[in-house]
Write an enzyme that holds these catalytic residues in place. Structure first.
Site, short mmCIF file in Angstrom:
data_model
loop_
_atom_site.label_atom_id
_atom_site.label_comp_id
_atom_site.label_asym_id
_atom_site.label_seq_id
_atom_site.Cartn_x
_atom_site.Cartn_y
_atom_site.Cartn_z
N SER A 191 16.60 -87.91 -32.58
CA SER A 191 16.65 -89.18 -31.85
C SER A 191 17.16 -89.00 -30.43
O SER A 191 17.12 -89.94 -29.65
CB SER A 191 17.56 -90.17 -32.59
OG SER A 191 18.90 -89.71 -32.60
N ASP A 213 25.25 -93.18 -46.25
CA ASP A 213 24.56 -92.35 -47.24
C ASP A 213 25.43 -91.20 -47.74
O ASP A 213 25.39 -90.86 -48.93
CB ASP A 213 23.25 -91.82 -46.67
CG ASP A 213 23.41 -91.13 -45.33
OD1 ASP A 213 23.87 -91.79 -44.38
OD2 ASP A 213 23.08 -89.94 -45.22
N SER A 240 31.97 -86.55 -30.48
CA SER A 240 30.79 -85.68 -30.53
C SER A 240 29.86 -85.76 -29.33
O SER A 240 29.09 -84.83 -29.10
CB SER A 240 29.99 -85.95 -31.81
OG SER A 240 29.58 -87.31 -31.85
N LYS A 258 25.59 -80.88 -29.93
CA LYS A 258 24.35 -80.35 -30.49
C LYS A 258 23.88 -79.05 -29.81
O LYS A 258 23.17 -78.25 -30.43
CB LYS A 258 23.25 -81.40 -30.37
CG LYS A 258 23.39 -82.58 -31.32
CD LYS A 258 23.05 -82.20 -32.74
CE LYS A 258 22.94 -83.41 -33.64
NZ LYS A 258 22.57 -83.05 -35.03
N GLU A 271 31.42 -92.56 -40.91
CA GLU A 271 30.04 -93.06 -40.86
C GLU A 271 30.03 -94.52 -40.42
O GLU A 271 31.02 -95.24 -40.65
CB GLU A 271 29.38 -92.99 -42.24
CG GLU A 271 29.06 -91.61 -42.74
CD GLU A 271 28.28 -91.64 -44.04
OE1 GLU A 271 27.13 -91.17 -44.06
OE2 GLU A 271 28.82 -92.13 -45.06
N GLY A 328 25.14 -97.18 -42.43
CA GLY A 328 24.52 -95.91 -42.81
C GLY A 328 25.49 -95.03 -43.57
O GLY A 328 25.85 -93.94 -43.11
#
Length: 325
Positions: free
Chosen positions: A82, A214, A308, A57, A208, A212
């Site tokens: 989060s 989506d 990640s 990030k 995923e 979750g």
């Protein structure tokens, strides 16, 4: 005949790489004979758990924040997250001489909140299951005159995240498949943008958590689909709907989505710790879980994984990976 330029291009990712040079870490690419033998393929692990703040990030946060004007920096930056984007924005702001205010869920991992505060950010909390973090952050930014740096819905953030995959293929050469986690979709959108521009035949597959899915549902429907807020150990992927910008890229670039369960994520975390000697947080371990469980199917010769992040405290790691988990 007209053509539309995509919102993020390889040139954008390369420009982000130039901005990040000497600021972000060029993280290692690890190999393991044991993993190669288990997978039946040559596996290349891009270890973003060794990035600053412990996750990819920082790449997107710094790339976006570094493009703000002096006036915007003087007024401060806002973000919602989060944990990993929270830390990334907090550190980017500190590096650039700005202040940061971060909207975080009340149940965010304590270690991530403590790290965010350690970088000098102010924390404002909300209820993950009953509140709207975007609305809270936008109202806060408007009230205080802050510039909002979102975790994935921004072309400069996406371009920054794509530098991880760009570094990977610069080191490894062409890969047959690239696996990366999918939360809001910024990492995999940036990764696919970069990789497919330089190696068009590379298949890019997102991973995923089962609770979750989506993005998987959205890709199948051809439009963004919301799911209930996921309850999964992969807190970095506990999102209920893909981003509008990220989905516009991912529906064009991704070759598929695979799902992994929480128990499979735990096993991948254990494997990474015991056999690879690295610590992964649950979201960072989902691509490895997909590999170890065979979710991707028969593998081609050369496979890349973006691991990640590794932001997890010792107590939570022990709870998740211990025999009583």
């Amino acid at each position: 005949m007209t053509t539309t330029t995509p919102p993020v291009t390889l040139d954008d990712v390369r420009a982000a790489a130039e901005r990040l040079e000497g600021v972000a870490h060029r993280t290692p690419v690890l190999r393991s004979r044991t993993l190669d033998a288990l997978a039946g393929a040559e596996i290349h692990l891009k270890c973003e758990n060794f990035q600053r703040v412990g996750a990819f990030k920082f790449r997107g946060a710094y790339n976006a924040a570094s493009r703000l004007t002096p006036g915007q920096l003087s007024r401060g930056i806002a973000a919602y997250s989060s944990g990993n984007h929270a830390q990334a924005v907090a550190l980017a702001a500190r590096e650039l001489g700005a202040t940061a205010v971060i909207v975080m869920p009340e149940d965010a991992p304590p270690s991530k909140r403590a790290a965010t505060e350690g970088y000098g950010a102010e924390i404002v909390t909300y209820d993950r299951y009953g509140g709207d973090r975007v609305a809270v952050a936008e109202a806060l930014a408007a009230e205080r005159g802050l510039t909002l740096v979102p975790p994935y819905e921004h072309p400069h953030v996406i371009a920054g995240q794509g530098t991880a995959a760009l570094e990977l293929v610069e080191e490894t050469g062409a890969l047959d498949v690239l696996l990366a986690p999918v939360g809001g979709g910024g990492l995999i959108a940036g990764s696919a943008t970069a990789v497919k521009a330089v190696h068009p035949r590379t298949r890019v597959i997102g991973v995923e958590p089962e609770a979750g899915d989506d993005t998987r549902r959205s890709l199948e429907a051809g439009r963004r689909v919301a799911v209930p807020v996921p309850r999964t150990i992969a807190d970095g992927q506990a999102l209920h709907i893909p981003g509008e910008l990220t989905f516009s890229l991912n529906r064009r670039l991704l070759d598929g989505i695979v799902l992994v369960g929480d128990d499979e994520i735990r096993e991948a975390m254990r494997f990474a710790f015991e056999r690879l000697k690295i610590v992964l947080e649950p979201s960072g371990a989902t691509p490895l879980a997909a590999l170890l469980t065979g979710r991707v199917g028969p593998l081609p010769p050369r496979v890349g994984l973006i691991l990640s992040g590794g932001n997890i405290d010792a107590a939570r790691f022990a709870r998740l990976c211990g025999s009583g988990a």
